[in-house]
Design a protein around this motif. Structure first.
Motif, PDB file in Angstrom:
ATOM      1  N   LEU A 128      -7.193  -1.158   2.970  1.00  0.00           N
ATOM      2  CA  LEU A 128      -7.071  -0.659   1.450  1.00  0.00           C
ATOM      3  C   LEU A 128      -8.037  -1.589   0.781  1.00  0.00           C
ATOM      4  O   LEU A 128      -7.957  -2.813   0.721  1.00  0.00           O
ATOM      5  CB  LEU A 128      -5.831  -0.647   1.028  1.00  0.00           C
ATOM      6  CG  LEU A 128      -4.779   0.310   1.505  1.00  0.00           C
ATOM      7  CD1 LEU A 128      -3.410   0.362   1.136  1.00  0.00           C
ATOM      8  CD2 LEU A 128      -5.333   1.853   1.612  1.00  0.00           C
ATOM      9  N   ARG A 129      -8.790  -0.995  -0.412  1.00  0.00           N
ATOM     10  CA  ARG A 129      -9.614  -1.828  -1.417  1.00  0.00           C
ATOM     11  C   ARG A 129      -9.109  -1.466  -2.723  1.00  0.00           C
ATOM     12  O   ARG A 129      -9.275  -0.436  -3.202  1.00  0.00           O
ATOM     13  CB  ARG A 129     -11.001  -1.586  -1.284  1.00  0.00           C
ATOM     14  CG  ARG A 129     -12.134  -2.377  -2.237  1.00  0.00           C
ATOM     15  CD  ARG A 129     -13.318  -2.133  -2.094  1.00  0.00           C
ATOM     16  NE  ARG A 129     -14.155  -2.095  -0.862  1.00  0.00           N
ATOM     17  CZ  ARG A 129     -14.475  -3.339  -0.557  1.00  0.00           C
ATOM     18  NH1 ARG A 129     -14.445  -4.510  -1.271  1.00  0.00           N
ATOM     19  NH2 ARG A 129     -14.922  -3.353   0.848  1.00  0.00           N
ATOM     20  N   PRO A 130      -8.005  -2.492  -3.308  1.00  0.00           N
ATOM     21  CA  PRO A 130      -7.682  -2.358  -4.355  1.00  0.00           C
ATOM     22  C   PRO A 130      -8.577  -2.134  -5.797  1.00  0.00           C
ATOM     23  O   PRO A 130      -9.684  -2.755  -5.611  1.00  0.00           O
ATOM     24  CB  PRO A 130      -6.639  -3.406  -4.871  1.00  0.00           C
ATOM     25  CG  PRO A 130      -6.129  -3.895  -3.327  1.00  0.00           C
ATOM     26  CD  PRO A 130      -7.630  -3.668  -2.623  1.00  0.00           C
TER      27      PRO A 130
ATOM     28  N   GLY B 142       0.971  -1.145  -0.010  1.00  0.00           N
ATOM     29  CA  GLY B 142      -0.165  -0.081   0.134  1.00  0.00           C
ATOM     30  C   GLY B 142       0.712   1.309  -0.049  1.00  0.00           C
ATOM     31  O   GLY B 142       1.831   1.249   0.570  1.00  0.00           O
TER      32      GLY B 142
ATOM     33  N   PHE C 203      -1.994   0.831  -4.598  1.00  0.00           N
ATOM     34  CA  PHE C 203      -1.640  -0.477  -4.203  1.00  0.00           C
ATOM     35  C   PHE C 203      -0.815  -1.333  -5.347  1.00  0.00           C
ATOM     36  O   PHE C 203      -1.333  -0.996  -6.468  1.00  0.00           O
ATOM     37  CB  PHE C 203      -3.161  -1.011  -3.727  1.00  0.00           C
ATOM     38  CG  PHE C 203      -2.890  -2.514  -3.498  1.00  0.00           C
ATOM     39  CD1 PHE C 203      -2.715  -2.731  -2.033  1.00  0.00           C
ATOM     40  CD2 PHE C 203      -2.779  -3.604  -4.397  1.00  0.00           C
ATOM     41  CE1 PHE C 203      -2.490  -4.087  -1.616  1.00  0.00           C
ATOM     42  CE2 PHE C 203      -2.815  -4.979  -3.890  1.00  0.00           C
ATOM     43  CZ  PHE C 203      -2.595  -4.923  -2.481  1.00  0.00           C
TER      44      PHE C 203
ATOM     45  N   ARG D  25      -2.093  -0.175  -9.064  1.00  0.00           N
ATOM     46  CA  ARG D  25      -3.463  -0.223  -8.931  1.00  0.00           C
ATOM     47  C   ARG D  25      -3.994   1.152  -8.144  1.00  0.00           C
ATOM     48  O   ARG D  25      -3.528   1.569  -7.240  1.00  0.00           O
ATOM     49  CB  ARG D  25      -4.181  -1.269  -8.278  1.00  0.00           C
ATOM     50  CG  ARG D  25      -3.582  -2.654  -9.235  1.00  0.00           C
ATOM     51  CD  ARG D  25      -3.733  -3.998  -8.402  1.00  0.00           C
ATOM     52  NE  ARG D  25      -5.455  -4.121  -8.259  1.00  0.00           N
ATOM     53  CZ  ARG D  25      -5.934  -5.270  -7.507  1.00  0.00           C
ATOM     54  NH1 ARG D  25      -4.963  -6.226  -6.928  1.00  0.00           N
ATOM     55  NH2 ARG D  25      -7.083  -5.369  -7.422  1.00  0.00           N
ATOM     56  N   THR D  26      -5.220   1.402  -8.344  1.00  0.00           N
ATOM     57  CA  THR D  26      -6.013   2.493  -7.660  1.00  0.00           C
ATOM     58  C   THR D  26      -6.218   1.859  -6.532  1.00  0.00           C
ATOM     59  O   THR D  26      -6.408   0.586  -6.181  1.00  0.00           O
ATOM     60  CB  THR D  26      -7.087   2.817  -8.426  1.00  0.00           C
ATOM     61  OG1 THR D  26      -8.019   1.920  -8.531  1.00  0.00           O
ATOM     62  CG2 THR D  26      -6.861   3.757  -9.697  1.00  0.00           C
ATOM     63  N   ALA D  27      -6.672   2.514  -5.220  1.00  0.00           N
ATOM     64  CA  ALA D  27      -7.340   2.069  -3.954  1.00  0.00           C
ATOM     65  C   ALA D  27      -8.078   2.997  -3.141  1.00  0.00           C
ATOM     66  O   ALA D  27      -7.731   4.102  -3.341  1.00  0.00           O
ATOM     67  CB  ALA D  27      -5.891   1.424  -3.189  1.00  0.00           C
TER      68      ALA D  27
END
Length: 237
Positions: A151-153, A22, A223, A193-195
């Motif tokens: 965190l949610r990728p 993260g 992420f 990746r976005t997160a």
């Protein structure tokens, strides 16, 4: 700034894999952190700002360059607080203010050999229902601090100037035994990746004296599933 690492001169010193990484960042005034940099190194700046990073991840299979990963001690959890550096020769890097891990042997070895500010912590990581959760509570030295991050990728992140500034850092700077050292590293381009932040209750940034600069949600979050990494031999500036 290129997302591809320059060739790493031999000999290589260590190799490892950084997994489930993260990246949480806050933009700050470079003048507010310049005093934290060792001689010959200053804050690296993009559009007049530099950044404080909070980076939790899993270290997997760390070991010497030409051998297998060290059993048990080579795989551990880590969360670091970092700044972004450039030295008088133009070499960019990372300046770690703290590196917290759940392996006391790593703390002792990295502090003694490289002068890196490792600290011993109780740490947990789990990934469930699409959310990666990281928790840390410091045990040594005697600083009371805890951190919880969720965190949610999402999908692929942009390959922009800021993303490269924050992640394409091919070395670190550290002050050790009266010298400022630069340690180069190399790895494939980050699969970024976005997160979205689902939880953030952090005391690690405040524990290194930057709590007055970091307020509210981070300005930038990423992420990565991870990359294999190799490190070169430290050199003086």
């Amino acid at each position: 700034m290129s997302p591809t690492a320059p060739a790493l001169p031999r000999p290589h010193l260590m190799r490892q894999r950084w997994s489930d990484v993260g990246f949480l960042h806050w933009a700050v005034d470079p003048a507010d952190v310049a005093h934290l940099f060792p001689p010959g190194v200053r804050p690296d700046v993009l559009d007049g700002r530099t950044y404080v990073g909070l980076v939790p991840f899993r270290m997997v299979g760390a070991g010497f360059a030409h051998g297998p990963g060290v059993p048990w001690a080579g795989t551990f959890l880590e969360t670091n607080v970092r700044l972004y550096s450039v030295d008088d020769t133009g070499r960019r890097g990372v300046l770690f203010l703290s590196l917290d891990t759940d392996r006391a042997v790593i703390v002792a070895g990295a502090r003694a050999v490289f002068g890196l500010p490792y600290r011993w912590a109780r740490m947990r990581y789990r990934a469930e229902h699409g959310v990666h959760r990281y928790a840390a509570r410091l045990r040594w030295p005697g600083v009371a601090a805890e951190s919880r991050i969720g965190l949610r990728p999402g999908g692929p992140a942009a390959d922009g100037e800021l993303e490269r500034f924050l992640t394409a850092r091919w070395g670190l700077h550290v002050a050790h035994l009266g010298r400022t050292l630069h340690v180069r590293n190399a790895h494939p381009p980050w699969p970024l990746r976005t997160a979205a932040v689902t939880e953030l209750d952090d005391g690690l940034v405040a524990s290194v004296g930057l709590g007055h600069l970091v307020h509210g949600p981070p300005d930038h979050v990423l992420f990565s599933d991870g990359v294999p990494v190799s490190f070169g031999v430290p050199t003086a500036r």
